[in-house]
Design an enzyme around this catalytic site. Sequence first.
Site, PDB file in Angstrom:
ATOM      1  N   HIS A   1      16.367 -53.903  36.328  1.00 33.25           N
ATOM      2  CA  HIS A   1      17.294 -54.290  35.552  1.00 33.25           C
ATOM      3  C   HIS A   1      17.267 -55.957  36.681  1.00 33.25           C
ATOM      4  CE1 HIS A   1      21.811 -55.373  35.543  1.00 33.25           C
ATOM      5  NE2 HIS A   1      21.229 -54.928  34.675  1.00 33.25           N
TER       6      HIS A   1
ATOM      7  N   THR B   1      20.713 -57.068  38.035  1.00 33.37           N
ATOM      8  CA  THR B   1      20.587 -57.358  39.343  1.00 33.37           C
ATOM      9  C   THR B   1      19.803 -57.058  40.865  1.00 33.37           C
ATOM     10  OG1 THR B   1      20.824 -55.076  39.237  1.00 33.37           O
ATOM     11  CG2 THR B   1      22.746 -57.002  38.658  1.00 33.37           C
ATOM     12  N   LYS B   2      18.341 -56.284  40.317  1.00 28.92           N
ATOM     13  CA  LYS B   2      17.844 -56.290  41.009  1.00 28.92           C
ATOM     14  C   LYS B   2      16.992 -57.048  41.908  1.00 28.92           C
ATOM     15  CE  LYS B   2      18.968 -51.796  40.441  1.00 28.92           C
ATOM     16  NZ  LYS B   2      19.858 -51.936  39.470  1.00 28.92           N
ATOM     17  N   VAL B   3      15.891 -56.601  42.868  1.00 32.47           N
ATOM     18  CA  VAL B   3      15.075 -57.172  43.673  1.00 32.47           C
ATOM     19  C   VAL B   3      13.819 -57.607  42.981  1.00 32.47           C
ATOM     20  CG1 VAL B   3      16.875 -56.545  45.971  1.00 32.47           C
ATOM     21  CG2 VAL B   3      14.778 -56.032  45.159  1.00 32.47           C
TER      22      VAL B   3
END
Length: 425
Positions: free
Chosen positions: A200, A202-204
């Site tokens: 997503h 937001t993920k790293v």
Amino acid sequence: MTTGLAVDGAAPVRGGRPWPPWPQPASGAGLALLDVLHSGRWSIASPCTGEPTRERRFADDFASYLGTGHCIPTASGTAALMTALEACGVGAGDEVIVPALSWAASASTVLGVNAVPVFVDIDPETLCLDPAATEAAITPATKAIVVVHLYSALADLDALQSVAGRHGLALIEDAAQAHGATYRGLKAGTFGDVGTFSMHHTKVLSSGEGGAAVTDDPDIARRIEHLRADGRVRNPDFPGTGMPELVETGELMGSNRCLSEFQSALLSAQLTDLDEQNAVRRANAALLDELLGELGLRPQRTSRGTTERTYFGYAAALPDHVLRTVPSTAVARAVTAELGLHVRPVYQPLYSSPLYDPASRPRFAIGPGHLERIAPGRYDLPEARRAADAFLTFHHSALLGDASDMHDIAEAFRRVLALGSRLAR
């Protein structure tokens, strides 16, 4: 000397300086997307061009990075979890143990395969699934355990693997917030029967939306392939230019939960920056642990087997004496105003989250008594409740800054805690 808070109109600590943006495109990301744009193949269901799909290339790249045998990309982390549950044999009426403190998908995916999420309390230091509480919650109906590595902590995988093994349960490892973390030198996501990831925004490791399931079990991998591509799998032989590469086997009905070629190409490019970015986050988090610890905050800890942390979110608990007079939500608003950075409480326990409401979906009324089994009101787990009241968190992008940014964060907390009594009025 500062005499006021930004929420009351005083000058903020940060003064409008921007935080590192997220996502940050890798150097080859633009060219990778252009390559797909002009390739004539935007989906794995597109006619074969004679070249391997970008999805297959990313799957190979990610499996190699993790050190696992099989990677099956999916449309989302939710899709990865749902296919993992089904591939492990979870179905109607089965119970699945999930941590009480997590994102809503930890429970909604269990509902989505007509099973029953059983909420279990957390370790108060790591905020991850408590192994002893997990074992105590097992019943004859239990089919699987879903362990979530939360914010920056890895769960106690030694103990949870032991519990799952003793009771013959599938262990599904949700590493959506732990790309690149290691436990006893091995990558998170490779300890369970299946590991799942979210890509997503937001993920790293991000492609905006997307996910992946990984496993060393070829039979589970084949089932996940069917489940995410409408019952089709990739033809291991070259079918010929212009011909479909997906084979309709008739083995297992599935749904369309595939990752696009654009997202796959982007992820292969972004993967090249992951370790370097994680190293920057770790260094800044270590400094922040020291600075906030001096103020009486308690940074989230990780389990003893952890050899390398990653940071989806930085989390720390407020001092008890502050919480006795000021709610964490008020502190979060005040620190946010000082920094121009979204600081917020950690997730609410799933059984009290507005995002978990099975009664709002008629599809879950699958039989007499089922709605009662999945109703959230029967839970009240003390460690999850205490953590939700005490811990604050912010997004990992702030950890891509420098030492001065970490000092700004600490100064904002110092100012708010010093003047926090005003927030209680």
